[in-house]
Design a protein around this motif. Structure first.
Motif, short mmCIF file in Angstrom:
data_model
loop_
_atom_site.label_atom_id
_atom_site.label_comp_id
_atom_site.label_asym_id
_atom_site.label_seq_id
_atom_site.Cartn_x
_atom_site.Cartn_y
_atom_site.Cartn_z
N SER A 167 -9.15 54.69 65.13
CA SER A 167 -8.82 52.88 65.39
C SER A 167 -7.51 52.52 65.32
N ALA A 168 -7.27 52.84 63.84
CA ALA A 168 -5.80 52.70 63.44
C ALA A 168 -4.45 53.24 64.17
N LEU A 203 -4.51 51.51 67.77
CA LEU A 203 -4.14 50.53 67.66
C LEU A 203 -1.68 50.68 67.43
N MET A 240 -5.60 49.56 59.63
CA MET A 240 -5.13 49.21 60.60
C MET A 240 -4.88 48.05 60.64
#
Length: 167
Positions: free
Chosen positions: A64-65, A68, A143
């Motif tokens: 997810s990081a 992003l 994130m």
């Protein structure tokens, strides 16, 4: 300053990608082992399924990081595409700040969850539940770090818009 920070995040992303490749390979091996054990030998164990599940959850938070940073998260951008360039950058900055606030709350509560669950032991792997729950504060920090870069890049683009330069 932003260039140094971007270079730092490039290095961090390289480490994240290595982690993702290694854990994905481990998951494939462990799941294949579990399938052979179950269908060939008619036996099973708890640790292999549990390990694959926890590795997958870690991969989601770490991935997810990266998503992003690459602006690859699933989003509905019809509204965003109707905006003028300058408004897009302001909107992205505001939304990213709100995201950081959410991630900060997630970080605080997930640290508490890790502390509370440290005494609980997983049934299959026999490790503290704080280990699988550690994916949440780790993912939140990654994130947040990435979000600062997103804000910095959008601020630079916003400054270019004010100067009248093509963006």
């Amino acid at each position: 300053m932003l260039k140094k920070y971007t270079k730092f995040l490039d290095g961090l992303e390289s480490v994240e990608k290595v982690f993702l490749v290694v854990t994905a390979a481990i998951m494939v091996i462990v799941i294949a082992y579990q399938v052979v054990l179950r269908y060939v030998f008619h036996a099973s164990n708890a640790w292999s399924e549990e390990l694959a599940r926890y590795l997958f959850i870690f991969d989601v938070f770490i991935g997810s990081a990266i998503a992003l940073r690459k602006n690859s998260h699933l989003q509905v951008d019809v509204f965003l595409n109707l905006m003028k360039e300058r408004t897009k950058y302001i909107y992205t900055i505001v939304v990213t700040i709100l995201g950081i606030l959410f991630l900060a709350v997630l970080f605080v509560y997930s640290i508490s969850l890790c502390k509370i669950s440290a005494v609980n032991i997983t049934p299959g792997l026999q490790v503290s539940m704080a280990i699988p729950y550690a994916c949440m504060p780790l993912g939140a920090v990654l994130m947040i770090l990435t979000s600062f870069e997103v804000i910095g890049k959008n601020v630079e683009k916003l400054k270019q818009c004010k100067k009248g330069a093509d963006v």
